[in-house]
Design an enzyme around this catalytic site. Structure first.
Site, PDB file in Angstrom:
ATOM      1  N   CYS A   3     113.679 -35.602   5.312  1.00 32.43           N
ATOM      2  CA  CYS A   3     114.650 -36.507   5.114  1.00 32.43           C
ATOM      3  C   CYS A   3     114.194 -37.834   5.751  1.00 32.43           C
ATOM      4  O   CYS A   3     114.917 -38.997   5.881  1.00 32.43           O
ATOM      5  CB  CYS A   3     115.973 -36.051   5.679  1.00 32.43           C
ATOM      6  SG  CYS A   3     116.328 -34.510   5.636  1.00 32.43           S
ATOM      7  N   GLU A  38     108.681 -39.992  -0.077  1.00 35.60           N
ATOM      8  CA  GLU A  38     107.915 -38.591   0.167  1.00 35.60           C
ATOM      9  C   GLU A  38     108.952 -37.666  -0.121  1.00 35.60           C
ATOM     10  O   GLU A  38     109.817 -37.733  -1.371  1.00 35.60           O
ATOM     11  CB  GLU A  38     108.451 -37.988   1.743  1.00 35.60           C
ATOM     12  CG  GLU A  38     109.663 -38.177   2.461  1.00 35.60           C
ATOM     13  CD  GLU A  38     109.882 -38.340   3.494  1.00 35.60           C
ATOM     14  OE1 GLU A  38     109.176 -39.047   4.528  1.00 35.60           O
ATOM     15  OE2 GLU A  38     109.953 -36.914   4.140  1.00 35.60           O
TER      16      GLU A  38
HETATM   17  N1  SAH Z   1     121.784 -38.930  -1.470  1.00 29.18           N
HETATM   18  C1  SAH Z   1     121.756 -37.626  -1.821  1.00 29.18           C
HETATM   19  C2  SAH Z   1     120.398 -36.530  -1.601  1.00 29.18           C
HETATM   20  C3  SAH Z   1     119.573 -36.883  -0.821  1.00 29.18           C
HETATM   21  S1  SAH Z   1     119.942 -36.630   0.628  1.00 29.18           S
HETATM   22  C4  SAH Z   1     122.518 -36.372  -0.915  1.00 29.18           C
HETATM   23  O1  SAH Z   1     123.045 -37.571   0.189  1.00 29.18           O
HETATM   24  O2  SAH Z   1     123.252 -35.559  -1.261  1.00 29.18           O
HETATM   25  C5  SAH Z   1     119.512 -35.162   1.396  1.00 29.18           C
HETATM   26  C6  SAH Z   1     120.574 -33.935   2.156  1.00 29.18           C
HETATM   27  O3  SAH Z   1     120.080 -34.061   3.112  1.00 29.18           O
HETATM   28  C7  SAH Z   1     121.918 -34.197   2.361  1.00 29.18           C
HETATM   29  O4  SAH Z   1     122.773 -33.352   2.859  1.00 29.18           O
HETATM   30  C8  SAH Z   1     121.809 -34.540   3.502  1.00 29.18           C
HETATM   31  O5  SAH Z   1     122.864 -35.264   4.125  1.00 29.18           O
HETATM   32  C9  SAH Z   1     120.768 -34.346   4.409  1.00 29.18           C
HETATM   33  N2  SAH Z   1     120.255 -35.054   5.532  1.00 29.18           N
HETATM   34  C10 SAH Z   1     119.581 -36.269   5.712  1.00 29.18           C
HETATM   35  N3  SAH Z   1     119.535 -36.339   7.084  1.00 29.18           N
HETATM   36  C11 SAH Z   1     119.132 -35.469   7.622  1.00 29.18           C
HETATM   37  C12 SAH Z   1     119.048 -34.662   8.552  1.00 29.18           C
HETATM   38  N4  SAH Z   1     118.616 -35.328   9.514  1.00 29.18           N
HETATM   39  N5  SAH Z   1     119.528 -33.247   8.823  1.00 29.18           N
HETATM   40  C13 SAH Z   1     120.081 -32.495   7.787  1.00 29.18           C
HETATM   41  N6  SAH Z   1     120.135 -33.322   7.293  1.00 29.18           N
HETATM   42  C14 SAH Z   1     120.129 -34.304   6.937  1.00 29.18           C
END
Ligand code: SAH
Length: 349
Positions: free
Chosen positions: A331, A90
């Site tokens: 996400c 996505e």
């Molecule tokens: N693997 C990379 C990129 C993908 S995640 C990383 O960890 O940065 C992208 C961002 O969204 C990251 O900062 C992650 O911690 C955040 N994220 C993931 N799930 C989330 C959620 N449920 N609520 C808020 N932020 C979230």
């Protein structure tokens, strides 16, 4: 051989190896990466015989936009892309004053295991190939007839767990004869893989770095991000400092606020002391609760209070504007919802 995984030099070499003039490789490169034309039969600058020859030996792979949801509050769109093998990833298209920004995936699923991230709940399926990364950008531009000026690698996956393909994709997007996107308009977001950060620094490219830090306390951070057991906070901070110093780019610390867990008074002091001297800013994100991590979303009031408390300590801090909150399957949630409803899966994907 998948032609849209190759850069111009590789395509020129490939043409030589099949007895053709190298400039044919440059022409193919432009058809793919500038005109986003994946149909070799359309390549009118190439003699018909050559098109047939190329079609017989190589191919250009594609992905497709399966569906998208448009926000009714703003122009945000959440997209599902289908890969040739049927896997689904996505993306999110965001419109800002300065143009369009696309949140891009680098893997199908993820193996980093961060507790609140939906993308990792089904584990890693596989890494994306370069063309699958570039095609998210090309296809979305074509679909909506827009120019995407920024990309952020914050879709599913960990970019540094797919280092080569990610960097190859960024260089294809950067190529002058292609989309010609500046590295300054690209942001890699990592959960804190220090080897990857150091390697990126050696590339000497002005790519923006975002680090998902979420806590500056090793015990708390290890509970949220298992990767912290491999690379602890002081190692992450050291590599962030080196990155900022050597590239001159300001590093972003992504900080998902989990009420009561990482927005306590003690965190304010900790944040301030941890990032001292690092050219950086802290970007606060309100936790988006998911089924598997059902913590309540922080209230706007506490979020803004936390922000102003940090500002009082002279921390550069921003709050990530929530776009498309009415379609807020963020996400990896959209993909999981899609797989659950369309394929009858409920939990394990
Ligand atoms: N693997 C990379 C990129 C993908 S995640 C990383 O960890 O940065 C992208 C961002 O969204 C990251 O900062 C992650 O911690 C955040 N994220 C993931 N799930 C989330 C959620 N449920 N609520 C808020 N932020 C979230």
């Amino acid at each position: 051989m998948i032609l849209n995984n190759l850069n111009e030099t590789e395509l020129r070499e490939l043409m030589s190896t099949i007895g053709e003039k190298p400039f044919r490789g440059s022409q193919i490169f432009e058809y793919i990466n500038r005109h986003y034309d994946y149909n070799i039969d359309d390549y009118e600058l190439l003699p018909k015989k050559l098109r047939t020859k190329i079609n017989g030996q190589f191919h250009i792979s594609s992905i497709e936009i399966l569906e998208y949801l448009s926000s009714e509050l703003d122009s945000t769109k959440k997209l599902l892309y289908k890969l040739e093998d049927g896997n689904i990833i996505e993306g999110v298209l965001l419109e800002y004053k300065h143009g369009f920004s696309l949140c891009v995936s680098t893997q199908v699923g993820c193996r980093m295991g961060c507790v609140f991230c939906a993308s990792t709940k089904g584990g890693l399926v596989r890494s994306l190939e370069p063309y699958e990364i570039t095609s998210q950008v090309y296809l979305t531009e074509k679909e909506f007839d827009i120019n995407i000026s920024n990309i952020i690698l914050m879709g599913s996956g960990e970019p540094f767990d797919n280092y080569e393909n990610t960097m190859k994709a960024l260089s294809l997007l950067h190529a002058e004869k292609g989309k010609n996107m500046s590295y300054r308009n690209m942001t890699i977001s990592t959960c804190g893989i220090v080897d990857g950060i150091n390697r990126l620094k050696e590339e000497n490219k002005p790519i923006n770095l975002a680090i998902s830090i979420h806590s500056f306390d090793d015990i708390e951070r290890s509970k949220i991000l298992p990767i912290n057991r491999k690379y602890n906070i002081s190692e992450v901070l050291e590599s962030a400092r080196d990155y900022a110093d050597s590239t001159g780019r300001r590093v972003t610390f992504e900080y998902t606020v989990i009420d009561g867990v990482n927005n306590r008074n003690s965190d304010i002091e900790l944040i301030k002391n941890s990032i001292r001297g690092i050219n950086s800013n802290v970007n606060l994100i309100a936790l988006n609760p998911i089924k598997e991590y059902d913590s309540k979303r922080v209230t706007d009031k506490s979020l803004y209070r936390f922000k102003s408390d940090l500002e009082r300590q002279n921390v550069n801090v921003t709050i990530r504007r929530e776009l498309g909150s009415d379609i807020s399957a963020s996400c990896g949630q959209l993909r999981r919802e899609f797989l659950a409803t369309k394929e009858g899966c409920t939990d394990e994907v």
